[in-house]
Scaffold this motif. Structure first.
Motif, PDB file in Angstrom:
ATOM      1  N   UNK A 189       0.809  -1.225   0.000  1.00 50.47           N
ATOM      2  CA  UNK A 189       0.000   0.000   0.000  1.00 50.47           C
ATOM      3  C   UNK A 189       0.835   1.265   0.000  1.00 50.47           C
ATOM      4  N   UNK A 190       2.124   1.200   0.316  1.00 51.92           N
ATOM      5  CA  UNK A 190       2.955   2.398   0.320  1.00 51.92           C
ATOM      6  C   UNK A 190       4.404   2.066   0.621  1.00 51.92           C
ATOM      7  N   UNK A 191       5.281   3.021   0.291  1.00 48.15           N
ATOM      8  CA  UNK A 191       6.722   2.856   0.512  1.00 48.15           C
ATOM      9  C   UNK A 191       7.229   4.034   1.319  1.00 48.15           C
ATOM     10  N   UNK A 192       7.877   3.735   2.463  1.00 50.94           N
ATOM     11  CA  UNK A 192       8.507   4.774   3.263  1.00 50.94           C
ATOM     12  C   UNK A 192      10.018   4.738   3.055  1.00 50.94           C
ATOM     13  N   UNK A 193      10.637   5.858   2.648  1.00 52.30           N
ATOM     14  CA  UNK A 193      12.069   5.911   2.339  1.00 52.30           C
ATOM     15  C   UNK A 193      12.762   6.832   3.328  1.00 52.30           C
ATOM     16  N   UNK A 194      13.775   6.280   4.019  1.00 48.92           N
ATOM     17  CA  UNK A 194      14.522   7.059   5.021  1.00 48.92           C
ATOM     18  C   UNK A 194      15.622   7.860   4.325  1.00 48.92           C
ATOM     19  N   UNK A 195      15.605   9.161   4.514  1.00 47.92           N
ATOM     20  CA  UNK A 195      16.649  10.021   3.955  1.00 47.92           C
ATOM     21  C   UNK A 195      17.690  10.334   5.024  1.00 47.92           C
ATOM     22  N   UNK A 196      18.865  10.787   4.554  1.00 44.70           N
ATOM     23  CA  UNK A 196      19.982  11.188   5.405  1.00 44.70           C
ATOM     24  C   UNK A 196      20.512  10.004   6.224  1.00 44.70           C
ATOM     25  N   UNK A 202       7.457   5.820  -8.531  1.00 48.03           N
ATOM     26  CA  UNK A 202       6.286   5.741  -7.661  1.00 48.03           C
ATOM     27  C   UNK A 202       5.139   6.595  -8.191  1.00 48.03           C
ATOM     28  N   UNK A 203       5.475   7.790  -8.670  1.00 37.81           N
ATOM     29  CA  UNK A 203       4.424   8.666  -9.213  1.00 37.81           C
ATOM     30  C   UNK A 203       3.798   8.043 -10.459  1.00 37.81           C
ATOM     31  N   UNK A 204       4.628   7.453 -11.298  1.00 37.85           N
ATOM     32  CA  UNK A 204       4.155   6.880 -12.560  1.00 37.85           C
ATOM     33  C   UNK A 204       3.278   5.644 -12.307  1.00 37.85           C
ATOM     34  N   UNK A 205       3.616   4.834 -11.317  1.00 38.10           N
ATOM     35  CA  UNK A 205       2.890   3.586 -11.086  1.00 38.10           C
ATOM     36  C   UNK A 205       1.872   3.675  -9.949  1.00 38.10           C
ATOM     37  N   UNK A 206       1.700   4.876  -9.363  1.00 41.29           N
ATOM     38  CA  UNK A 206       0.643   5.085  -8.378  1.00 41.29           C
ATOM     39  C   UNK A 206       0.929   4.505  -7.008  1.00 41.29           C
ATOM     40  N   UNK A 207       2.203   4.302  -6.653  1.00 45.79           N
ATOM     41  CA  UNK A 207       2.544   3.794  -5.329  1.00 45.79           C
ATOM     42  C   UNK A 207       2.825   4.970  -4.400  1.00 45.79           C
ATOM     43  N   UNK A 208       2.079   5.143  -3.302  1.00 42.60           N
ATOM     44  CA  UNK A 208       2.357   6.239  -2.368  1.00 42.60           C
ATOM     45  C   UNK A 208       3.786   6.148  -1.826  1.00 42.60           C
ATOM     46  N   UNK A 209       4.480   7.310  -1.825  1.00 43.89           N
ATOM     47  CA  UNK A 209       5.861   7.384  -1.359  1.00 43.89           C
ATOM     48  C   UNK A 209       5.922   8.376  -0.209  1.00 43.89           C
ATOM     49  N   UNK A 210       6.504   7.940   0.918  1.00 46.25           N
ATOM     50  CA  UNK A 210       6.595   8.765   2.122  1.00 46.25           C
ATOM     51  C   UNK A 210       8.064   8.935   2.475  1.00 46.25           C
TER      52      UNK A 210
END
Length: 509
Positions: free
Chosen positions: A83-90, A104-112
């Motif tokens: 249902x979604x992908x959370x990506x840790x930055x830094x 993610x934008x192209x394939x409709x997957x929510x990115x956090x």
């Protein structure tokens, strides 16, 4: 209900940022069943659909990377139902990889975006606490609902009260059908939508005809309907139908199981009474046979109402495997037409007494439940014993011919043996053998000459075959075909005599 992605984002202590899609996009309201963290290139074997995946991007190279790397990764997640992908930055990457955001934008997957100060365990704990609170709330609701249903069962109209309470708890409609497939109307209950009733009734009767405990789902006009049989195997008492309710979770299932148990208990409690009433019916019928009509009528009037009035028809039926359901249906028919229909069990069979105006309803009911039956001619209580013999003879005839119903008039008045002493014998004889003549003419067969020769040779196969110059098997096939055309079982002595009398009578004329 599990938390949604939007619910998690609104927790300010987590400092999460939705990168894609827009906050008002329906994808952001997808329920999150659990949170899992993984840096594998393909974590899907370890994930379930509906989960939120967290990653720090170790699987992606720092700096430039081909777009296909991100596209393939996101495609695997979407295909698996994440249902979604959370990506840790830094942590590994200073910023979100542009290729991942584009995929993610192209394939409709929510990115956090997950900032470095927010540990993954905080997100996991938030979702776990939410799910625990929801589970506790559902358990408490289920307990309170079961208590309400138990209190309803203590009311004088216990069965109706628990069904009404079930409707209130599930916010849907509930319908109860009896063992004959008839809808039992419950005052103040929500009605079954009229457009759905035909398919619901058909599904209910199919469930009852199976004779076993079952749960089935029916989809009508896009809505899910659940059917649950009540009672024991081969002794079903009815069907509970649930419609327009939310998807069943463990809490709702527990409530429904409680209602099924209570409803089954309420219905089973009537079994002893039903058995006693059927023994009483059998006793009343034996009194009628013995000529004690006054005693039988007084007994029947106190329990069921008056007995059928003269004239009446006696039907003897051999019940099918699901005989209990047939008895339930006859009980309901008797209740609906008090005084016009009476039934009783006699040995392995069922005897039904009905006035001529209601005989068709009896016939339709017996046929619906797959019973084989024989009916007497019209009679009165003074000649009940003789009519019972007629019904018994008709039943035996129906079993010989594998027909659902045979009337005694068909045996005694329509047959040659019963009419040889009357002037109508000639017309009956011609009517009996006429189908053979028509068949020979239309199909260019020789059934009538074959039957005549076979009867003349006392039904001896070899002698007849030699006389006709055909093989014995050919002769057998012709005789079987003749029996099928005439509707007779030429393996039985009575039918052979019937045909023999007709042929002999026409030849003598």
């Amino acid at each position: 209900m599990p938390p949604t992605l939007t619910t998690i984002l609104h927790n300010s202590s987590l400092n999460l940022r939705l990168v894609t899609p827009a906050p008002d996009d329906p994808a952001a309201d997808a329920p999150v069943s659990w949170v899992h963290s993984s840096d594998l290139d393909d974590p899907t074997p370890f994930l379930d659909p509906g989960q939120l995946l967290l990653t720090d991007g170790t699987q992606f190279p720092v700096g430039d990377a081909p777009a296909s790397l991100y596209s393939d990764y996101v495609e695997r997640l979407v295909r698996h139902g994440i249902c979604g992908l959370g990506f840790a930055t830094e942590v590994i990457h200073g910023v979100l990889p542009q290729g991942l955001e584009d995929a993610c934008r192209r394939q409709g997957l929510p990115l956090v975006e997950v900032p470095d100060r927010t540990p993954f365990i905080a997100i996991i704990r938030f979702v776990a606490d939410w799910l625990a609170r929801e589970q506790n709330a559902r358990s408490e609701w289920s307990l309170q609902a079961q208590r309400a249903i138990a209190r309803a069962a203590l009311r004088p109209d216990g069965l109706r009260s628990i069904l009404a309470e079930l409707e209130r708890q599930l916010h849907g409609w509930v319908a109860l059908f009896d063992a004959a497939g008839n809808h039992i109307l419950m005052p103040n209950n929500r009605p079954v939508p009229s457009a759905l009733m035909p398919e619901v009734v058909d599904a209910v009767r199919k469930s009852l005809d199976q004779g076993s405990r079952s749960v089935s789902q029916l989809t009508v006009d896009g809505g899910q309907i659940t059917l649950q049989t009540l009672g024991r195997r081969n002794h079903l008492r009815g069907v509970l139908v649930l419609g327009a309710i939310e998807p069943l979770d463990p809490a709702r299932t527990d409530i429904i199981n409680s209602v099924i148990a209570l409803a089954s208990l309420a219905l089973e409690q009537t079994r002893t009474l039903d058995t006693a009433r059927r023994h009483l019916r059998a006793g009343v019928f034996e009194q009628l046979l013995a000529g004690s009509t006054d005693v039988a009528e007084r007994t029947a009037r106190q329990v069921w109402g008056r007995l059928p009035a003269d004239p009446l028809v006696v039907t003897m039926a051999q019940p099918p495997g699901q005989g209990q359901n047939l008895l339930e249906a006859l009980e309901l028919l008797s209740d609906d037409h008090r005084g016009a229909v009476f039934y009783a069990q006699r040995n392995e069979n069922i005897v039904v007494l009905a006035g001529p105006a209601h005989q068709q309803k009896v016939t339709v009911l017996l046929e619906r439940y797959g019973a084989t039956a024989g009916a007497s001619g019209e009679t009165d209580f003074a000649n009940l014993a003789e009519a019972l013999k007629e019904a018994d003879r008709s039943l035996k005839r129906a079993l010989e011919l594998s027909r659902p119903l045979v009337g005694f008039d068909e045996i005694s008045q329509g047959g040659m043996l019963g009419l040889l002493h009357r002037d109508e014998a000639g017309s009956v004889a011609r009517r009996l053998v006429e189908p053979l003549a028509r068949h020979d003419k239309s199909e260019q067969t020789h059934l009538m000459p074959t039957v005549t020769a076979w009867l003349a040779n006392n039904c001896v196969w070899d002698r007849t075959a030699r006389q006709l110059g055909i093989h014995r098997h050919t002769l057998r096939n012709r005789i079987d075909a003749a029996g099928a055309v005439l509707g007779l079982n030429l393996d039985s002595l009575r039918d052979r005599l019937e045909l023999f009398a007709a042929v002999e009578f026409l030849q003598e004329r």
